[in-house]
Design a protein around this motif. Structure first.
Motif, mmCIF file in Angstrom:
data_model
loop_
_atom_site.group_PDB
_atom_site.id
_atom_site.type_symbol
_atom_site.label_atom_id
_atom_site.label_comp_id
_atom_site.label_asym_id
_atom_site.label_seq_id
_atom_site.Cartn_x
_atom_site.Cartn_y
_atom_site.Cartn_z
ATOM 1 N N LYS A 1 0.829 -1.211 0.000
ATOM 2 C CA LYS A 1 0.000 0.000 0.000
ATOM 3 C C LYS A 1 0.860 1.257 0.000
ATOM 4 O O LYS A 1 0.573 2.225 -0.723
ATOM 5 C CB LYS A 1 -0.931 -0.013 1.208
ATOM 6 N N VAL A 2 1.938 1.255 0.787
ATOM 7 C CA VAL A 2 2.840 2.411 0.833
ATOM 8 C C VAL A 2 3.462 2.651 -0.543
ATOM 9 O O VAL A 2 3.520 3.791 -1.026
ATOM 10 C CB VAL A 2 3.939 2.198 1.896
ATOM 11 N N LEU A 3 3.919 1.595 -1.200
ATOM 12 C CA LEU A 3 4.548 1.725 -2.513
ATOM 13 C C LEU A 3 3.564 2.245 -3.558
ATOM 14 O O LEU A 3 3.902 3.112 -4.370
ATOM 15 C CB LEU A 3 5.122 0.377 -2.956
ATOM 16 N N VAL A 4 2.353 1.714 -3.543
ATOM 17 C CA VAL A 4 1.345 2.114 -4.529
ATOM 18 C C VAL A 4 0.877 3.543 -4.283
ATOM 19 O O VAL A 4 0.765 4.338 -5.224
ATOM 20 C CB VAL A 4 0.142 1.143 -4.498
ATOM 21 N N GLU A 5 0.616 3.893 -3.039
ATOM 22 C CA GLU A 5 0.114 5.234 -2.744
ATOM 23 C C GLU A 5 1.158 6.315 -3.007
ATOM 24 O O GLU A 5 0.823 7.450 -3.326
ATOM 25 C CB GLU A 5 -0.370 5.304 -1.297
ATOM 26 N N ALA A 6 2.433 5.962 -2.893
ATOM 27 C CA ALA A 6 3.486 6.940 -3.150
ATOM 28 C C ALA A 6 3.540 7.328 -4.621
ATOM 29 O O ALA A 6 3.866 8.473 -4.967
ATOM 30 C CB ALA A 6 4.839 6.380 -2.708
ATOM 31 N N LYS A 7 3.178 6.387 -5.488
ATOM 32 C CA LYS A 7 3.258 6.644 -6.935
ATOM 33 C C LYS A 7 2.270 5.705 -7.646
ATOM 34 O O LYS A 7 2.653 4.686 -8.235
ATOM 35 C CB LYS A 7 4.686 6.372 -7.399
ATOM 36 N N PRO A 8 0.961 6.018 -7.626
ATOM 37 C CA PRO A 8 -0.056 5.096 -8.178
ATOM 38 C C PRO A 8 0.179 4.706 -9.632
ATOM 39 O O PRO A 8 -0.116 3.577 -10.029
ATOM 40 C CB PRO A 8 -1.356 5.891 -8.025
ATOM 41 N N GLU A 9 0.732 5.623 -10.433
ATOM 42 C CA GLU A 9 0.933 5.327 -11.855
ATOM 43 C C GLU A 9 1.939 4.202 -12.091
ATOM 44 O O GLU A 9 2.001 3.623 -13.192
ATOM 45 C CB GLU A 9 1.370 6.581 -12.615
ATOM 46 N N THR A 10 2.714 3.856 -11.060
ATOM 47 C CA THR A 10 3.701 2.775 -11.182
ATOM 48 C C THR A 10 3.045 1.435 -11.477
ATOM 49 O O THR A 10 3.677 0.543 -12.040
ATOM 50 C CB THR A 10 4.539 2.680 -9.890
ATOM 51 N N VAL A 11 1.764 1.265 -11.122
ATOM 52 C CA VAL A 11 1.104 -0.023 -11.358
ATOM 53 C C VAL A 11 0.990 -0.331 -12.846
ATOM 54 O O VAL A 11 0.764 -1.483 -13.226
ATOM 55 C CB VAL A 11 -0.291 -0.078 -10.693
#
Length: 290
Positions: free
Chosen positions: A70-80
């Protein structure tokens, strides 16, 4: 100073990549690295094209920590949306792990918890594909998969339907069931492999439920350009009465004769007349009085 050091010269990996190789890394450590080195660390790719999120999901042998993901995704959502050199995005990596974990869980009950964690991570990543991604709002898994369309691996869709069967009759904030969402998407060339077909197989009742705008799945299917072959026949087979809002009285004889001409469609005719026996009267009036 070490947090801001250049990338590893061998694999071109930043400090966040290196931290994410540790399956036991804590949320606090990941947050500290991102805060010290900047959010750009989250989207940087190594020699394999992997972001730190790829690395973390690949290297965790159990269920990856939901809080770290969640921390990784919320820091940069476009990374998904970022694919590695093998054209795998984080959701593709996670889908592969879910498939393997589900097979193991059939024989090893202790694998269920890690499988739950993987599904929770999948929900976070899938929701990040949406332009209106919210850190607070959580959708049912089946709805989330359907809303991102082709961005969701088909294997994940299928497994979500089986794992979360209650989602099929669960409305979202707009009153839409998964069938409404599936019906409103652009139709495929063939019904095989279409989530609309899969949902109707599991719950034909969904075809009879209206959303908050009083729309049936059939209404949305017609509006999205679906044809008789790409879903309209299946929607009518599940709830024939829905057709009444889409035809004029002078079209009743033609509609009834069309259904009667094919043995595979006579069930639709039968169910339609059970639900609206007055169609015979209306069709007769049209033929008698023009």
């Amino acid at each position: 100073e070490s947090l801001l050091s250049p990338k590893d010269s061998v694999n071109r990996e930043n400090i966040l990549h290196q931290v994410c190789y540790n399956a036991s890394v804590t949320t606090l450590v990941v947050e500290t690295v991102i805060r010290s080195g900047g959010r750009e660390l989250v989207s940087e790719q190594n020699d394999l094209g992997q972001t730190p999120l790829h690395v973390y999901l690949t290297c965790t042998h159990g269920g990856a920590s939901v809080s770290v993901c969640k921390v990784l995704v919320e820091a940069k959502p476009e990374t998904v949306r970022v694919a590695d050199n093998e054209f795998l995005r984080p959701i593709d990596v996670l889908c592969q792990k879910i498939i393997m974990r589900e097979e193991r869980a059939k024989y090893l009950p202790e694998e269920q918890q890690s499988l739950e964690d993987l599904w929770d991570n999948a929900r976070i990543i899938v929701q990040a594909f949406r332009p209106s991604f919210s850190r607070q709002h959580s959708q049912p898994m089946v709805h989330a998969c359907l809303e991102i369309g082709e961005d969701c691996p088909f294997a994940l869709w299928e497994r979500a339907l089986k794992r979360f069967p209650d989602d099929i009759l669960e409305p979202d904030d707009n009153g839409n069931l998964p069938l409404h969402i599936a019906a409103s998407t652009s139709p495929p060339d063939e019904l095989e492999g279409d989530l609309l077909n899969e949902i109707l197989n599991l719950s034909p009742k969904a075809a009879s439920i209206r959303n908050k705008r009083k729309e049936l799945p059939l209404d949305l299917g017609i509006r999205s350009g679906r044809t008789w072959r790409t879903g309209i026949c299946r929607l009518l087979d599940a709830y024939p009465i829905a057709i009444d809002a889409h035809i004029q009285p002078n079209e009743y004889p033609l509609i009834l004769s069309h259904f009667a001409s094919s043995s595979s469609q006579r069930n639709i005719l039968y169910q339609l007349l059970l639900g609206k026996p007055d169609l015979f009267v209306q069709a007769k009036n049209v033929l008698t009085y023009g």
